[in-house]
Design a protein around this motif. Sequence first.
Motif, PDB file in Angstrom:
ATOM      1  N   THR A 125       0.816  -1.213   0.000  1.00  0.00           N
ATOM      2  CA  THR A 125       0.000   0.000   0.000  1.00  0.00           C
ATOM      3  C   THR A 125       0.854   1.269   0.000  1.00  0.00           C
ATOM      4  N   ILE A 126       0.215   2.354  -0.407  1.00  0.00           N
ATOM      5  CA  ILE A 126       0.727   3.701  -0.224  1.00  0.00           C
ATOM      6  C   ILE A 126      -0.236   4.370   0.747  1.00  0.00           C
ATOM      7  N   ALA A 127       0.304   4.996   1.791  1.00  0.00           N
ATOM      8  CA  ALA A 127      -0.555   5.501   2.857  1.00  0.00           C
ATOM      9  C   ALA A 127      -0.218   6.931   3.243  1.00  0.00           C
ATOM     10  N   VAL A 128      -1.236   7.629   3.733  1.00  0.00           N
ATOM     11  CA  VAL A 128      -1.078   8.986   4.271  1.00  0.00           C
ATOM     12  C   VAL A 128      -1.845   9.059   5.586  1.00  0.00           C
ATOM     13  N   LEU A 221      -4.232   4.494   0.465  1.00  0.00           N
ATOM     14  CA  LEU A 221      -4.754   5.216  -0.694  1.00  0.00           C
ATOM     15  C   LEU A 221      -5.274   4.231  -1.724  1.00  0.00           C
ATOM     16  N   GLU A 222      -6.382   4.554  -2.322  1.00  0.00           N
ATOM     17  CA  GLU A 222      -6.925   3.717  -3.394  1.00  0.00           C
ATOM     18  C   GLU A 222      -5.922   3.653  -4.541  1.00  0.00           C
ATOM     19  N   ASP A 223      -5.908   2.529  -5.200  1.00  0.00           N
ATOM     20  CA  ASP A 223      -4.954   2.284  -6.292  1.00  0.00           C
ATOM     21  C   ASP A 223      -5.733   1.839  -7.528  1.00  0.00           C
ATOM     22  N   PRO A 224      -6.444   2.770  -8.179  1.00  0.00           N
ATOM     23  CA  PRO A 224      -7.321   2.383  -9.295  1.00  0.00           C
ATOM     24  C   PRO A 224      -6.593   1.749 -10.474  1.00  0.00           C
ATOM     25  N   LYS A 225      -5.307   2.013 -10.623  1.00  0.00           N
ATOM     26  CA  LYS A 225      -4.549   1.416 -11.717  1.00  0.00           C
ATOM     27  C   LYS A 225      -3.961   0.056 -11.344  1.00  0.00           C
ATOM     28  N   GLY A 226      -4.081  -0.317 -10.084  1.00  0.00           N
ATOM     29  CA  GLY A 226      -3.526  -1.593  -9.642  1.00  0.00           C
ATOM     30  C   GLY A 226      -2.014  -1.646  -9.721  1.00  0.00           C
ATOM     31  N   ALA A 227      -1.379  -0.495  -9.611  1.00  0.00           N
ATOM     32  CA  ALA A 227       0.071  -0.419  -9.803  1.00  0.00           C
ATOM     33  C   ALA A 227       0.861  -1.091  -8.682  1.00  0.00           C
ATOM     34  N   MET A 228       0.275  -1.218  -7.495  1.00  0.00           N
ATOM     35  CA  MET A 228       0.990  -1.822  -6.376  1.00  0.00           C
ATOM     36  C   MET A 228       0.840  -3.342  -6.323  1.00  0.00           C
ATOM     37  N   GLY A 229       0.091  -3.885  -7.277  1.00  0.00           N
ATOM     38  CA  GLY A 229      -0.027  -5.338  -7.374  1.00  0.00           C
ATOM     39  C   GLY A 229      -1.274  -5.880  -6.704  1.00  0.00           C
ATOM     40  N   ASP A 230      -1.586  -7.123  -7.023  1.00  0.00           N
ATOM     41  CA  ASP A 230      -2.766  -7.786  -6.473  1.00  0.00           C
ATOM     42  C   ASP A 230      -2.478  -8.341  -5.079  1.00  0.00           C
TER      43      ASP A 230
END
Length: 301
Positions: A125-128, A221-230
Amino acid sequence: MKRRFLTPIVAAVAALGLALTGCSQEASKDGGEGGDKGDIKLGYVTGWTDGQSISLLLEDQLEKMGYNVETQTFNDAAVLYAGVANGDIDMYPSSWPEVTHKQYIDEYGDDLEDLGAYYDNAVLTIAVPKYMKDINSIEDLKGKGKDFGGEIIGIEPGAGLTKATKAMIPEYGLDDEYELVTSSTAAMLTELGNATDAEKDIVVTLWRPFWANNEYPVKDLEDPKGAMGDPEKLHFTATKGFGEEFSDAADYVGKIKMDDKQYGDLEDLVVNKYKDDGKKAIAEWLKANPDAYEGELPDEK
């Protein structure tokens, strides 16, 4: 079978890794509950508390089965996987082979053995901080680089999470505004704690399951592109031949399955309530979870 002989390169890198962490430890050299069925060496990355928690559980259980168990920590996943492939480390008890650590499986897979998966919903994840109400998706970071000092605070340079984040940045068009800053998990958490205490803006790389998601006021953070993987499973990855040499241990380990609550309770006990006493943490968890997984728990001695 290859065992206990460090190649010169792996030995040198492992020595460097241990020097950097200062955290190599022998878990069962005190004549505790170990036995004479053989020696098993576990390894995990310093600061990665999924590996720490599961290693402590396995130390307890495998010792009760009659094994002498030793645990060693490393500063980087690359060094750990090399050690498992070489046979100097018998098992990495909480590996991420499907997505996050796939590069190491591609490199060392012929010398590794999968004993099974214990958890099936791990994510990067990416988080804030939660108080950043206007940032809810990775897409929302675009145009806000100055708010974060142009930095995404990451963990170890060789981590799969680092590789995924480096790929994510250009995917979302953030490469002109942000730099991924890497150092260590501990350093990232220090930065996160300092920022949230002062209610300052910060964006960090995180993962689940991880105790820090509950300890700090952060949101994924939501990842609509799925860039961080499944989502992926957390596995027990052993050196090739482990199942043949330690068949009962391999069979037992392969039956361990945990849900979110069982895992979360285990990590909380290890990292927070009994952070200086792993044995107490495991004893309390086992008492509260006698039917936690399919494998029958060894009798207490």
